[in-house]
Design an enzyme around this catalytic site. Structure first.
Site, PDB file in Angstrom:
ATOM      1  N   LYS A 110       0.832  -1.192   0.000  1.00 32.86           N
ATOM      2  CA  LYS A 110       0.000   0.000   0.000  1.00 32.86           C
ATOM      3  C   LYS A 110       0.875   1.253   0.000  1.00 32.86           C
ATOM      4  O   LYS A 110       1.845   1.347   0.762  1.00 32.86           O
ATOM      5  CB  LYS A 110      -0.912   0.016   1.226  1.00 32.86           C
ATOM      6  CG  LYS A 110      -1.971  -1.075   1.217  1.00 32.86           C
ATOM      7  CD  LYS A 110      -2.994  -0.855   0.128  1.00 32.86           C
ATOM      8  CE  LYS A 110      -4.089  -1.902   0.174  1.00 32.86           C
ATOM      9  NZ  LYS A 110      -5.143  -1.667  -0.850  1.00 32.86           N
ATOM     10  N   GLU A 166      -1.407  -0.498  -9.025  1.00 36.67           N
ATOM     11  CA  GLU A 166      -2.863  -0.608  -8.975  1.00 36.67           C
ATOM     12  C   GLU A 166      -3.513   0.734  -8.642  1.00 36.67           C
ATOM     13  O   GLU A 166      -3.152   1.381  -7.658  1.00 36.67           O
ATOM     14  CB  GLU A 166      -3.230  -1.659  -7.926  1.00 36.67           C
ATOM     15  CG  GLU A 166      -4.703  -1.964  -7.812  1.00 36.67           C
ATOM     16  CD  GLU A 166      -4.959  -3.094  -6.822  1.00 36.67           C
ATOM     17  OE1 GLU A 166      -6.010  -3.066  -6.163  1.00 36.67           O
ATOM     18  OE2 GLU A 166      -4.100  -4.006  -6.703  1.00 36.67           O
ATOM     19  N   LYS A 218     -13.303  -7.933  -7.767  1.00 33.43           N
ATOM     20  CA  LYS A 218     -13.737  -8.454  -6.479  1.00 33.43           C
ATOM     21  C   LYS A 218     -15.154  -8.994  -6.618  1.00 33.43           C
ATOM     22  O   LYS A 218     -16.010  -8.366  -7.255  1.00 33.43           O
ATOM     23  CB  LYS A 218     -13.684  -7.353  -5.417  1.00 33.43           C
ATOM     24  CG  LYS A 218     -12.281  -6.805  -5.141  1.00 33.43           C
ATOM     25  CD  LYS A 218     -12.339  -5.656  -4.147  1.00 33.43           C
ATOM     26  CE  LYS A 218     -10.946  -5.228  -3.674  1.00 33.43           C
ATOM     27  NZ  LYS A 218     -10.155  -4.600  -4.737  1.00 33.43           N
TER      28      LYS A 218
END
Length: 331
Positions: A110, A166, A218
């Site tokens: 992250k 991403e 997802k």
């Protein structure tokens, strides 16, 4: 939805709300709430994040109902390669976080965390690369940069041999601009679309505009396994299946989705169960040697009672289910 909706009263009567403690703050939360649905096919999960309005959250409910009322598709593989997830922790905590994973071969890091700067990101990525020199590294900004910030940051971070970046910026157009600017600068870093896929009314727009090299999908935010399989088929882009910080119930549905894809070229983001300090079952869905098994999860009655929140939160979730259910009846 692809199935007939069961009565709302039936869904609510067979629902259980839980609040699970987390080992480390992730997405700004230290506890994860979810509503689990027991149905004729097994358990489903509805855990849309609190900031999502009913229209968007209704797709999460559709996925939960699908898992509870429909069997999973026939698997093409019995285990799924998964990445370790490294939150935006200081560099000196990287080792202790990654030690919780069993032999990580791929690490998602992250970046662009609110209150931090690029130096924090570089230090975190550099430490991950030092500790795991042979691992595939990918970064996830969760739309945290603007276009110029993203190009600058990714030029620097690409020095650590990244697999892909991403969702560096919000939106599909922004992704396309970042990708083009990087290419013009001679940087061939792949761009993955995540929020641009699941938050857009037309997820296939990512493919049509050439905004990304691959899609992170997802099961819950896109409405369930069957909906995602159709999107992946039409998009004709490589796919990475990821979790939405699900309990083991939601992870089981996501693993079933990954097992049904014709091709799975990248490790999936389905090892987030390690971020939870406890789960809803006695045998949580965790990876071994970098692979997650494909199997149904049976929620444990004692765990459901142990992690039951106060009545006001249960009422909040039940009201939310009703609002999302109404949206589904209009679809």
């Amino acid at each position: 939805m692809s199935i007939e909706l069961p009565p709302l009263a039936e869904v609510l009567a067979n629902s259980h709300v839980v609040r699970l403690p987390m080992r480390v703050k992730f997405r700004g939360i230290s506890q994860r709430e979810a509503l689990l649905i027991k149905g004729p096919a097994g358990w489903g999960e509805f855990s849309a994040f609190g900031e999502y309005e009913a229209e968007e959250a209704s797709r999460w409910l559709a996925a939960g109902i699908e898992a509870a009322y429909q069997p999973f598709p026939e698997p093409l593989r019995t285990k799924i390669p998964v990445n370790a997830t490294l939150p935006a922790v200081p560099a000196n905590e990287v080792g202790s976080i990654l030690d919780r994973y069993d032999a990580p071969h791929t690490i998602k890091i992250k970046v662009a965390e609110h209150g931090q700067d690029l130096q924090h990101d570089v230090a975190r990525v550099a430490e991950a690369r030092r500790l795991y020199p042979d691992a595939a590294l990918r970064v996830d900004a969760n739309m945290g940069w603007d276009i110029d910030e993203a190009v600058h940051a990714l030029r620097k971070l690409s020095e650590f041999d990244l697999q892909y970046a991403e969702q560096p910026v919000p939106g599909i157009i922004g992704l396309a601009q970042v990708r083009e600017k990087l290419r013009n600068a001679g940087i061939e870093l792949k761009i993955a679309a995540d929020e641009a896929v699941r938050k857009h009314t037309d997820p296939l727009e990512v493919s049509r505009l050439g905004a990304a090299d691959l899609m992170v999908i997802k099961a819950q935010p896109l409405g369930g396994i069957q909906a995602v399989l159709e999107i992946a088929k039409q998009a004709e882009l490589d796919v990475v299946v990821s979790s939405a910080l699900d309990t083991s119930v939601g992870l089981a549905q996501a693993a079933a989705l990954a097992s049904a894809l014709p091709e799975l070229p990248y490790a999936c983001g389905l090892s987030t169960g390690t971020l939870l300090a406890d789960d809803v079952c006695a045998d949580p869905l965790l990876a071994t040697a970098g692979f997650l098994p494909v199997r149904r999860i049976e929620a444990d009655v004692q765990k459901l009672q142990q992690h039951r929140p106060e009545d006001s939160r249960i009422q909040w979730w039940e009201k939310r289910v009703a609002q999302c259910y109404e949206q589904l009846t209009r679809a």
